[in-house]
Write a protein that holds these residues in place. Structure first.
Motif, short mmCIF file in Angstrom:
data_model
loop_
_atom_site.label_atom_id
_atom_site.label_comp_id
_atom_site.label_asym_id
_atom_site.label_seq_id
_atom_site.Cartn_x
_atom_site.Cartn_y
_atom_site.Cartn_z
N VAL A 10 0.94 -1.15 -0.21
CA VAL A 10 0.12 0.03 0.01
C VAL A 10 0.73 1.16 -0.21
O VAL A 10 2.05 1.03 0.48
CB VAL A 10 -0.87 -0.15 1.33
CG1 VAL A 10 -2.05 -1.12 1.08
CG2 VAL A 10 -0.07 -0.04 2.48
N GLU A 11 0.29 2.20 -0.40
CA GLU A 11 1.03 3.57 -0.37
C GLU A 11 1.44 3.93 0.87
O GLU A 11 0.82 3.49 1.92
CB GLU A 11 0.17 4.47 -0.89
CG GLU A 11 -0.12 4.50 -2.58
CD GLU A 11 -1.06 5.77 -3.19
OE1 GLU A 11 -1.29 6.71 -2.25
OE2 GLU A 11 -1.10 5.66 -4.23
N ASP A 17 1.18 6.96 2.49
CA ASP A 17 0.20 7.67 3.45
C ASP A 17 -1.10 6.62 3.71
O ASP A 17 -1.47 6.95 4.89
CB ASP A 17 -0.38 8.66 2.27
CG ASP A 17 0.70 9.89 2.20
OD1 ASP A 17 1.54 9.91 2.91
OD2 ASP A 17 0.30 10.63 1.10
N LEU A 18 -1.38 5.72 3.02
CA LEU A 18 -2.28 4.71 3.24
C LEU A 18 -1.98 3.86 4.63
O LEU A 18 -2.56 3.69 5.51
CB LEU A 18 -2.96 4.12 2.15
CG LEU A 18 -4.09 3.02 2.26
CD1 LEU A 18 -5.15 3.56 3.25
CD2 LEU A 18 -4.36 2.17 1.20
#
Length: 141
Positions: free
Chosen positions: A48-49, A51-52
């Motif tokens: 996942v990114e 920020d996520l």
């Protein structure tokens, strides 16, 4: 003539160790947390990114705080005997939610972690809401 020795009557005490529900609760919680931490593999994170990932880890920290509250409530309630399935829910719910929260924090298996957290919290909440002895001795206003 045979002589008989007098029998010594001593109370028979069982050599079995009686473990109370509070001890079971703490043992299960530490074992669940230890099992998750022992199987933690830093490379197994979901892709996942960044920020996520931070948002998901913050949410996992909040869920661990809820699990700590469930642990405290269960500890308090198990100070008196809990009957039937409620006793099982008070003992099994917090370890399940702690294990799920730690798994969620590692981002390894988010689906399984969510099931663990929510099932554990739901078990404690359902037991507390249906337990007539939960607020034993409380005066009504």
């Amino acid at each position: 003539m045979a002589m008989q020795a007098p029998a010594i009557l001593a109370p028979v005490t069982g050599s079995r160790l009686r473990v109370g529900p509070r001890a079971l609760l703490l043992t299960a919680t530490f074992l669940a947390a230890g099992a998750v931490l022992a199987t933690y593999d830093g490379s197994a994170k979901a892709s996942v990114e960044a920020d996520l990932a931070r948002v998901l880890q913050f949410m996992a920290a909040l869920k661990l705080a809820f699990a700590a509250c469930a642990l405290g409530v269960s500890w308090w309630r198990l100070g008196r005997p809990a009957e039937g399935w409620r006793g099982i829910a008070y003992v099994a719910g917090p370890p399940l939610s702690v294990a799920g929260g730690l798994m969620m924090l590692s981002l390894a298996h988010p689906g399984l972690a969510a099931i663990g957290v929510h099932a554990g919290l739901a078990a404690v909440i359902a037991a507390a809401l249906t337990d007539k002895a939960f607020f034993a001795g409380r005066r009504r206003a």
